[in-house]
Scaffold this active site. Structure first.
Site, PDB file in Angstrom:
ATOM      1  N   GLU A 258       0.888  -1.171   0.000  1.00 56.80           N
ATOM      2  CA  GLU A 258       0.000   0.000   0.000  1.00 56.80           C
ATOM      3  C   GLU A 258       0.920   1.213   0.000  1.00 56.80           C
ATOM      4  OE1 GLU A 258      -3.223  -0.030  -0.172  1.00 56.80           O
ATOM      5  OE2 GLU A 258      -3.658  -2.120   0.274  1.00 56.80           O
TER       6      GLU A 258
ATOM      7  N   CYS B 144      -2.316   9.084   3.050  1.00 56.88           N
ATOM      8  CA  CYS B 144      -2.119   8.558   1.694  1.00 56.88           C
ATOM      9  C   CYS B 144      -3.290   8.961   0.802  1.00 56.88           C
ATOM     10  CB  CYS B 144      -1.963   7.052   1.724  1.00 56.88           C
ATOM     11  SG  CYS B 144      -3.250   6.259   2.673  1.00 56.88           S
TER      12      CYS B 144
ATOM     13  N   GLU C 184       3.995  12.969  -5.169  1.00 52.58           N
ATOM     14  CA  GLU C 184       3.436  13.041  -3.824  1.00 52.58           C
ATOM     15  C   GLU C 184       4.292  13.953  -2.949  1.00 52.58           C
ATOM     16  OE1 GLU C 184       3.671   9.619  -1.127  1.00 52.58           O
ATOM     17  OE2 GLU C 184       1.525   9.826  -0.777  1.00 52.58           O
TER      18      GLU C 184
HETATM   19  P1  NAP Z   1       8.485   4.932   4.158  1.00 54.56           P
HETATM   20  O1  NAP Z   1       9.618   5.854   4.388  1.00 54.56           O
HETATM   21  O2  NAP Z   1       8.427   4.202   2.882  1.00 54.56           O
HETATM   22  O3  NAP Z   1       8.502   3.917   5.401  1.00 54.56           O
HETATM   23  C1  NAP Z   1       7.499   2.959   5.602  1.00 54.56           C
HETATM   24  C2  NAP Z   1       8.041   1.844   6.459  1.00 54.56           C
HETATM   25  O4  NAP Z   1       9.056   1.146   5.724  1.00 54.56           O
HETATM   26  C3  NAP Z   1       8.711   2.322   7.749  1.00 54.56           C
HETATM   27  O5  NAP Z   1       8.478   1.399   8.777  1.00 54.56           O
HETATM   28  C4  NAP Z   1      10.178   2.327   7.360  1.00 54.56           C
HETATM   29  O6  NAP Z   1      11.058   2.249   8.455  1.00 54.56           O
HETATM   30  C5  NAP Z   1      10.251   1.088   6.499  1.00 54.56           C
HETATM   31  N1  NAP Z   1      11.415   1.015   5.613  1.00 54.56           N
HETATM   32  C6  NAP Z   1      12.247   2.018   5.230  1.00 54.56           C
HETATM   33  N2  NAP Z   1      13.225   1.524   4.423  1.00 54.56           N
HETATM   34  C7  NAP Z   1      12.999   0.206   4.291  1.00 54.56           C
HETATM   35  C8  NAP Z   1      13.661  -0.844   3.593  1.00 54.56           C
HETATM   36  N3  NAP Z   1      14.747  -0.622   2.843  1.00 54.56           N
HETATM   37  N4  NAP Z   1      13.168  -2.098   3.677  1.00 54.56           N
HETATM   38  C9  NAP Z   1      12.044  -2.342   4.409  1.00 54.56           C
HETATM   39  N5  NAP Z   1      11.392  -1.385   5.106  1.00 54.56           N
HETATM   40  C10 NAP Z   1      11.855  -0.128   5.043  1.00 54.56           C
HETATM   41  O7  NAP Z   1       7.096   5.699   4.315  1.00 54.56           O
HETATM   42  P2  NAP Z   1       6.624   6.671   5.460  1.00 54.56           P
HETATM   43  O8  NAP Z   1       7.330   7.962   5.313  1.00 54.56           O
HETATM   44  O9  NAP Z   1       6.714   5.980   6.772  1.00 54.56           O
HETATM   45  O10 NAP Z   1       5.073   6.838   5.114  1.00 54.56           O
HETATM   46  C11 NAP Z   1       4.595   7.746   4.193  1.00 54.56           C
HETATM   47  C12 NAP Z   1       4.248   7.044   2.888  1.00 54.56           C
HETATM   48  O11 NAP Z   1       3.325   6.007   3.143  1.00 54.56           O
HETATM   49  C13 NAP Z   1       3.555   7.953   1.892  1.00 54.56           C
HETATM   50  O12 NAP Z   1       4.068   7.709   0.622  1.00 54.56           O
HETATM   51  C14 NAP Z   1       2.094   7.533   1.979  1.00 54.56           C
HETATM   52  O13 NAP Z   1       1.329   7.806   0.829  1.00 54.56           O
HETATM   53  C15 NAP Z   1       2.250   6.076   2.222  1.00 54.56           C
HETATM   54  N6  NAP Z   1       1.033   5.526   2.816  1.00 54.56           N
HETATM   55  C16 NAP Z   1       0.247   4.733   2.039  1.00 54.56           C
HETATM   56  C17 NAP Z   1      -0.930   4.210   2.549  1.00 54.56           C
HETATM   57  C18 NAP Z   1      -1.811   3.339   1.721  1.00 54.56           C
HETATM   58  O14 NAP Z   1      -2.623   2.625   2.292  1.00 54.56           O
HETATM   59  N7  NAP Z   1      -1.711   3.350   0.405  1.00 54.56           N
HETATM   60  C19 NAP Z   1      -1.293   4.508   3.857  1.00 54.56           C
HETATM   61  C20 NAP Z   1      -0.451   5.322   4.620  1.00 54.56           C
HETATM   62  C21 NAP Z   1       0.716   5.810   4.091  1.00 54.56           C
HETATM   63  P3  NAP Z   1      11.726   3.573   9.094  1.00 54.56           P
HETATM   64  O15 NAP Z   1      10.602   4.373   9.650  1.00 54.56           O
HETATM   65  O16 NAP Z   1      12.630   3.030  10.123  1.00 54.56           O
HETATM   66  O17 NAP Z   1      12.439   4.276   7.982  1.00 54.56           O
END
Ligand code: NAP
Length: 503
Positions: free
Chosen positions: A250, A284, A385
């Site tokens: 997601e 999101c 985004e």
């Molecule tokens: P993110 O930076 O991609 O991080 C998401 C999760 O992935 C965090 O737990 C992060 O850990 C982890 N992560 C980072 N690098 C990784 C790697 N190499 N391998 C595996 N996991 C890794 O996203 P975010 O900033 O937390 O969230 C914002 C994004 O989420 C936005 O793009 C938003 O649109 C999206 N979102 C989508 C939905 C949906 O349902 N479509 C819902 C909510 C949010 P760390 O925190 O330790 O870096």
């Protein structure tokens, strides 16, 4: 007072990381230290996955209605602690308290919904083409599920993943976002209080690059359920493919509200303000584009700017605050970079466009609610985004053009149409290609009894968040034939059952 040091939760025990290292979580509104967490490493991940794998054999045989009772118990404990968890959510993540309480409520809703599924988990029973034979399919759990979650819905999104995973008989290793780990710790305490057996739900805190990466690569993890940015989601998917493991993604959005010339403009403005500036634009499903009919554009933009200029920024715990901080200074910088990009591309900054630093705001990560006017659908601010309180206004001359602009981004999560014409509403229902569509409501507001997810760069075809289809993400289908005829019967060959051969 020193902030508490929290631990990993592995096999029912609270343990420190083998790395011996920690990191901290802070309040984005004022820098307050919320807690110190384990900066875990690959060995901790191995311990947690082993614990989950060992627990799986017993858990999968524990009857689903009994698994569901534990999930229901989580809903009861969470309801009793709703206010406390909501306040912690505001302190750790920043969203205003009513939205934080909504985040917690969504997890309560999901727990109750999935607890009900424990007495269904519907399979299939269909007629066989051969006599004296049963044909059916049942749901089997996958095994160890890795849940990797973002900070923007730190209670609701893990609930979307973990309750269906658990009711299906999987065990879980949860890696929460590093910006909201204390909430995850408190949530695990609730699982413990509800009576979950050791090893069924495990928690590992630490960086995505280490803990997340190790979980995705781990051969014993059978499903990675990831919510986060599209870039990381793509990398997760590529890495998981090496072991042919299932991945449910997601990811990001670039959601639009289309406003037609026959719309109730005041109603549309309420929907736009709520969708674009609620959670400081960090949903999101947040609206980051308005596609407005040129005949009403001036009226809508004038009224909108007047309304947005009055929004009150501040600490989300204050009753007067309408817009809280963004998650951290890095996020504020990224938002500001997009303001500069908008200007370079020829858009007009109608309102906002800078960091918010008045008085107490200087202590936190605040950005002014921002509206870009004269945006073309191909500009970067209309395509990428931003994930902050930044809204682009694009004009159109028809519903067809609005839908074309709506559909032409690399994301496909949510869309909305304001119109009073039922025919136009149904045209949009036919032609919009996002996973969610709202008519005469903003782009946000999903309910747990229906699927949630997006198309194109937002997802990879799975659905989470609700509805019975979510179970398909967390199960394998096992098809079973039972032949009680006592003789060899060959499907597709011995099919002449009308010639007096039925036994
Ligand atoms: P993110 O930076 O991609 O991080 C998401 C999760 O992935 C965090 O737990 C992060 O850990 C982890 N992560 C980072 N690098 C990784 C790697 N190499 N391998 C595996 N996991 C890794 O996203 P975010 O900033 O937390 O969230 C914002 C994004 O989420 C936005 O793009 C938003 O649109 C999206 N979102 C989508 C939905 C949906 O349902 N479509 C819902 C909510 C949010 P760390 O925190 O330790 O870096």
């Amino acid at each position: 007072m020193l902030a508490q040091e929290y631990k990993n939760h592995i096999n029912g025990k609270w343990v420190v990381s083998r790395s011996g290292k920690t990191f901290s979580s802070r309040n984005p509104a004022n820098g307050e230290l919320i807690g110190t967490l384990q900066l875990s490493d690959a060995q901790d991940v191995n311990d947690a996955v082993d614990a989950a794998q060992n627990a799986f054999e017993k858990w999968r045989k524990y009857p689903a209605p009994k698994r569901a009772e534990l999930i229901y118990r989580v809903s009861e404990v969470l309801r009793a602690r709703k206010q406390e968890m909501g306040e912690l959510l505001t302190r750790e993540m920043g969203k205003v308290l009513p939205e934080a309480l909504g985040d917690v409520q969504e997890a309560i809703d999901m727990a109750m919904y999935m607890a009900g599924e424990g007495r269904r988990l519907n399979g299939m029973l269909v007629p066989s083409e051969l006599p004296s034979k049963w044909a059916m399919a049942v749901r089997d759990p996958l095994g160890v599920v890795a849940a990797i979650t973002p900070w923007n819905f730190p209670i609701a999104i893990p609930a979307w993943k973990m309750f269906p995973a658990l009711v299906c008989g999987n065990t879980v290793v949860w890696k929460p976002a590093s910006d909201t780990p204390v909430l995850a710790e408190r949530m695990i305490e609730i699982y413990e209080e509800a009576g979950f057996p050791p090893g069924v739900v495990n928690l590992i805190t630490g960086s995505g690059g280490v803990v997340g990466d190790c979980l995705v690569a781990h051969p014993k993890v059978r499903l990675v359920t990831f919510t986060g940015s599209t870039d990381i989601g793509r990398a997760v998917s590529i890495q998981a493919a090496q072991n042919l493991k299932r991945v449910s993604l997601e990811m990001g959005g670039k959601n639009a509200i289309m406003v037609m010339d026959d719309a109730d403009i005041d109603l549309a403005i309420e929907g736009i303000v709520w969708s674009a500036f609620g959670t400081s634009g960090q949903r999101c499903t947040a609206c980051s584009r308005i596609i407005v009919h040129e005949a009403i554009k001036k009226e809508l933009v004038d009224k909108l700017a007047a309304r947005v200029s009055k929004l009150r920024l501040g600490d989300g715990l204050l009753a007067t605050t309408e817009v809280g901080p963004v998650i951290n200074n890095k996020a504020a910088q990224k938002i500001h970079e997009y303001t500069e990009i908008a200007k370079q591309e020829g858009a007009t900054v109608l309102i906002g466009g800078d960091y918010a630093t008045d008085g107490e705001l200087a202590k936190g990560s605040f950005y002014q609610p921002t509206i870009f006017d004269n945006v073309l659908p191909t500009m970067r601010v209309a395509q990428e985004e931003i994930f902050g309180p930044s809204l682009s206004v694009i004009s159109c001359n028809s519903l067809e053009q609005a839908i074309e602009y709506n559909n032409h981004t690399n994301f496909g999560l949510s869309a909305s149409l304001y119109t009073s014409d039922v025919n136009r509403a149904f045209e949009a229902m036919r032609d919009v290609t996002t996973g969610l569509l709202y008519i005469n409501a903003g782009t946000i507001g999903s309910e747990v009894q229906l699927p949630f997810g997006g198309t194109r760069g937002t997802g990879n075809g799975h659905r989470e968040g609700g509805g019975p289809v979510v179970l398909d993400t967390f199960c394998e289908w096992k098809t079973i034939y039972v032949d009680y005829s006592g003789r060899l019967q060959r499907a597709q060959i011995d099919t002449d059952t009308l010639a007096g051969k039925i036994k």
